[in-house]
Design a protein around this motif. Sequence first.
Motif, PDB file in Angstrom:
ATOM      1  N   PHE A   1       0.834  -1.198   0.000  1.00 11.26           N
ATOM      2  CA  PHE A   1       0.000   0.000   0.000  1.00 11.26           C
ATOM      3  C   PHE A   1       0.870   1.250   0.000  1.00 11.26           C
ATOM      4  O   PHE A   1       1.875   1.327   0.722  1.00 11.26           O
ATOM      5  CB  PHE A   1      -0.896   0.026   1.245  1.00 11.26           C
ATOM      6  CG  PHE A   1      -1.791  -1.173   1.370  1.00 11.26           C
ATOM      7  CD1 PHE A   1      -1.300  -2.386   1.829  1.00 11.26           C
ATOM      8  CD2 PHE A   1      -3.129  -1.093   1.016  1.00 11.26           C
ATOM      9  CE1 PHE A   1      -2.128  -3.498   1.940  1.00 11.26           C
ATOM     10  CE2 PHE A   1      -3.960  -2.195   1.126  1.00 11.26           C
ATOM     11  CZ  PHE A   1      -3.457  -3.401   1.585  1.00 11.26           C
TER      12      PHE A   1
ATOM     13  N   TYR B   1       0.568   5.373   0.748  1.00 13.14           N
ATOM     14  CA  TYR B   1      -0.241   6.424   1.341  1.00 13.14           C
ATOM     15  C   TYR B   1       0.519   7.738   1.250  1.00 13.14           C
ATOM     16  O   TYR B   1       1.750   7.770   1.229  1.00 13.14           O
ATOM     17  CB  TYR B   1      -0.521   6.142   2.832  1.00 13.14           C
ATOM     18  CG  TYR B   1      -1.557   5.091   3.102  1.00 13.14           C
ATOM     19  CD1 TYR B   1      -1.227   3.734   3.078  1.00 13.14           C
ATOM     20  CD2 TYR B   1      -2.873   5.435   3.405  1.00 13.14           C
ATOM     21  CE1 TYR B   1      -2.180   2.763   3.341  1.00 13.14           C
ATOM     22  CE2 TYR B   1      -3.830   4.472   3.683  1.00 13.14           C
ATOM     23  CZ  TYR B   1      -3.470   3.141   3.644  1.00 13.14           C
ATOM     24  OH  TYR B   1      -4.428   2.189   3.915  1.00 13.14           O
TER      25      TYR B   1
ATOM     26  N   PRO C   1      -2.817   9.326   7.329  1.00 14.29           N
ATOM     27  CA  PRO C   1      -2.425   8.837   6.007  1.00 14.29           C
ATOM     28  C   PRO C   1      -3.619   8.779   5.058  1.00 14.29           C
ATOM     29  O   PRO C   1      -4.707   8.353   5.449  1.00 14.29           O
ATOM     30  CB  PRO C   1      -1.882   7.435   6.302  1.00 14.29           C
ATOM     31  CG  PRO C   1      -1.478   7.466   7.738  1.00 14.29           C
ATOM     32  CD  PRO C   1      -2.460   8.370   8.398  1.00 14.29           C
TER      33      PRO C   1
ATOM     34  N   PHE D   1      -5.016   7.208   1.560  1.00 13.31           N
ATOM     35  CA  PHE D   1      -4.769   6.071   0.679  1.00 13.31           C
ATOM     36  C   PHE D   1      -4.521   6.520  -0.766  1.00 13.31           C
ATOM     37  O   PHE D   1      -5.243   7.366  -1.302  1.00 13.31           O
ATOM     38  CB  PHE D   1      -5.966   5.120   0.726  1.00 13.31           C
ATOM     39  CG  PHE D   1      -5.910   4.020  -0.292  1.00 13.31           C
ATOM     40  CD1 PHE D   1      -6.684   4.070  -1.431  1.00 13.31           C
ATOM     41  CD2 PHE D   1      -5.054   2.946  -0.109  1.00 13.31           C
ATOM     42  CE1 PHE D   1      -6.627   3.073  -2.379  1.00 13.31           C
ATOM     43  CE2 PHE D   1      -4.987   1.935  -1.048  1.00 13.31           C
ATOM     44  CZ  PHE D   1      -5.774   2.004  -2.195  1.00 13.31           C
TER      45      PHE D   1
ATOM     46  N   LEU E   1       4.184   7.257   2.413  1.00 14.62           N
ATOM     47  CA  LEU E   1       4.362   6.076   3.261  1.00 14.62           C
ATOM     48  C   LEU E   1       4.040   4.805   2.493  1.00 14.62           C
ATOM     49  O   LEU E   1       3.092   4.765   1.706  1.00 14.62           O
ATOM     50  CB  LEU E   1       3.440   6.151   4.477  1.00 14.62           C
ATOM     51  CG  LEU E   1       3.681   7.313   5.448  1.00 14.62           C
ATOM     52  CD1 LEU E   1       2.482   7.504   6.368  1.00 14.62           C
ATOM     53  CD2 LEU E   1       4.927   7.060   6.269  1.00 14.62           C
TER      54      LEU E   1
END
Lengths: 114, 112
Positions: free
Chosen positions: B34, B36, B44, B46, B87
């Motif tokens: 994932f 972010y 965070p 998405f 992230l």
Amino acid sequence: EAGVTQFPSHSVIEKGQTVTLRCDPISGHDNLYWYRRVMGKEIKFLLHFVKESKQDESGMPNNRFLAERTGGTYSTLKVQPAELEDSGVYFCASSQTSRGNEQFFGPGTRLTVL
Amino acid sequence: EDQVTQSPEALRLQEGESSSLNCSYTVSGLRGLFWYRQDPGKGPEFLFTLYSAGEEKEKERLKATLTKKESFLHITAPKPEDSATYLCAVQEAAGNNRKLIWGLGTSLAVNP
């Protein structure tokens, strides 16, 4: 669609006091997660609810932390008694099982223990 | 032990200067990777999920790619509004596990 909300946004307490953080997930999301970020470190998983049941609480640091999810809706995370090392930003996230693994995060609660 | 490492820690670009962010991971079996974006004082946000090596996803100036050991977030012709911390997180394919394991992030600054 309203996002994940968290309350309070900030909390400053003395060591030994109790604090309760609240998270309201996105409506209809069955999964709810708690994470924590301590300054200078990566975000760490705390626990995962599926509806009202604890699916995974492997990240809870110790028994001073108690999480509940009443009726599978909102969740609370209580820290009692708080210690200095509990300071950090606590994030809540939610996801819907039927719509993939994407977790949507709230703005976080910044907890400072003095 | 599952681990996520992001590089560089910080990156400063001029507007329009394309670059890539790296996320290398170690996990027993990958359910998903994932990306972010996080702005100061916010949670965070998405961006992408990648599930298998070779997969690519795009959104505006961002493109994420995945191999068996790492993921790249390519930023094409960035704008100042792309400034944020990016992230990366992985989810292990193990039973009902859904927890995300995170990297420290890359702090991106785009100068006008």
